[in-house]
Design a protein around this motif. Sequence first.
Motif, short mmCIF file in Angstrom:
data_model
loop_
_atom_site.label_atom_id
_atom_site.label_comp_id
_atom_site.label_asym_id
_atom_site.label_seq_id
_atom_site.Cartn_x
_atom_site.Cartn_y
_atom_site.Cartn_z
N PRO A 229 0.82 -1.21 0.00
CA PRO A 229 0.00 0.00 0.00
C PRO A 229 0.86 1.26 0.00
CG PRO A 229 -0.03 -1.08 2.14
CD PRO A 229 0.65 -2.02 1.21
N ALA A 230 0.26 2.34 -0.45
CA ALA A 230 0.99 3.61 -0.58
C ALA A 230 0.71 4.50 0.63
CB ALA A 230 0.58 4.33 -1.86
N LEU A 231 1.77 4.93 1.28
CA LEU A 231 1.69 5.82 2.43
C LEU A 231 2.46 7.10 2.11
CD1 LEU A 231 1.19 6.52 5.48
CD2 LEU A 231 3.36 5.32 5.96
N THR A 232 1.80 8.25 2.29
CA THR A 232 2.46 9.54 2.09
C THR A 232 2.52 10.28 3.42
OG1 THR A 232 1.75 9.73 -0.21
CG2 THR A 232 2.34 11.77 0.92
N LEU A 339 -3.12 6.12 2.28
CA LEU A 339 -3.20 6.89 3.52
C LEU A 339 -2.22 8.05 3.42
CD1 LEU A 339 -4.10 7.31 6.48
CD2 LEU A 339 -2.29 5.71 7.16
N MET A 340 -2.66 9.22 3.87
CA MET A 340 -1.78 10.39 3.93
C MET A 340 -1.82 10.94 5.35
SD MET A 340 -1.34 13.53 1.24
CE MET A 340 -3.06 14.04 1.22
N GLY A 426 -8.09 16.17 -0.42
CA GLY A 426 -8.98 15.54 -1.40
C GLY A 426 -9.78 14.42 -0.78
N GLU A 427 -9.90 13.32 -1.51
CA GLU A 427 -10.68 12.17 -1.05
C GLU A 427 -9.80 11.09 -0.43
OE1 GLU A 427 -13.97 12.27 -1.11
OE2 GLU A 427 -13.72 14.29 -1.92
N VAL A 428 -8.53 11.41 -0.21
CA VAL A 428 -7.59 10.43 0.34
C VAL A 428 -7.84 10.26 1.85
CG1 VAL A 428 -5.14 10.05 0.83
CG2 VAL A 428 -5.84 10.97 -1.38
N PRO A 429 -7.82 9.04 2.38
CA PRO A 429 -7.87 8.87 3.84
C PRO A 429 -6.73 9.66 4.49
CG PRO A 429 -8.18 6.76 2.75
CD PRO A 429 -7.80 7.74 1.68
#
Length: 468
Positions: A229-232, A339-340, A426-429
């Motif tokens: 998964p991508a985490l920022t 997730l950000m 935006g719509e990002v968790p």
Amino acid sequence: MTRQEKTRTMTLTFAPPSSEALPLQVIEADALETWLKTQPDPVCDWIRNTGFTASLGSTALVPDPQGTVIMALAGYGTPGTRARGRFHLAAAANTLPAGSYRLEGLDPTRAEEEALGWLLSGYVFDRYKDQKPAKARLIAPEGVDAGRLEVIAAGEALTRDLINTPAADMGPAELEAACRELAAQHNAEIGVSEGDALLDQNFPMIHAVGRAADQTPRLIDMSWGDDGPALTLVGKGVCFDTGGLNLKPGGSMGLMKKDMGGAATVLGLAHMIMGLDLQLRLRVLIPAVENAVSSNAFRPGDILTARNGLTVEINNTDAEGRLVLADALALGAEATPDLMISMATLTGAARVAVGPDLAPYYTDEDAMASALDAAAARVADPVWRMPFHTPYEAMIEPGIADLDNAPKGGFAGSVTAALFLRRFAGEVPYTHFDIYGWNPVAAPARPKGGVGMGARALLEALPEMLSL
């Protein structure tokens, strides 16, 4: 080499196992008499004559008849006294003589916390003055993942070093250099947009906040990992905050070297993630600026257009952190990560609400909050959920522009700042931490100065938050 150029050589590691290590008996106050009944009379007499009562943080050395020390004791107090702090055995690490110690009698459920605290007791900030770290070393307790804790301690030490370094030696360029060093250590990719290139690449608010300083503003973008998964992670990197044209008074400016504490904490967490080789795709975004005063400083009353097209009326240039974070969050949201998370020393209102020891956070994701709260309790890294209270959205809408960077009235300052940032996710968790990044009073394993907040809780919670 000057003191300013000194690089850290200290490592926070466990002692290797050794049969010569001194036993360190951990004793709760109400269990002392029971324990003494199991000991020879000379030991009992010695302990009673020294006045050792097993109070929290106390220590005693026990010799044999020839005067050779055969064991050490560490007082573990009572549940009530322990509830008022954490890392209790770190106090022993600072008072015991040099040597290696192995724990005995400690509740296994407390072993990880106490072992990490012992490691962190070895931290000193000695760039400008020689300091003496604790010389007592601990053998990793049975059942504890020593390598994992050493990585976590190194990440925390990185965070502390970055925050403790004054702005003259930790401006945007030096923060970039620290990011590049971390990227090289973990074979991560890194890119930097700097100066007027920020305008060309559509980061107008980062440019506006940082353009008055001698060191040019920049956006640091680091990526690591190919799978999962991508985490920022987005960290506020305001290396010094004068307040801009809304100049801070001197008393409020004194600690502003720590205004890049969000960036420092994100980098410490990134080191932990990469050092432990978590199976995820990590991106770290750090807007690095200095909020300075000059003829070209941005002004109260200016209206800026953010990367995502929203307009922002500037009603206080001292509310600059949310501006630089906004552009970085908008960039992060474009890639739609799973997730950000943003971390920032953003508002004094958060400190008034929860004090310096709690890391308040905001999220709309109830499952993430549950995972984070449970993780924080397990690893002794306290956090506190705050509300994204949507009815307060009207407070950040000035009428002349889409958003107001500093709503009047003084109410809910941390909440309105978080709501401002949410407009760019935006719509990002999304989860936002409004941290302090500073320990005002020395405590076991946590000396006065820069400190990470929330990073260990996040690290512990990530497997559940991202289904790793």
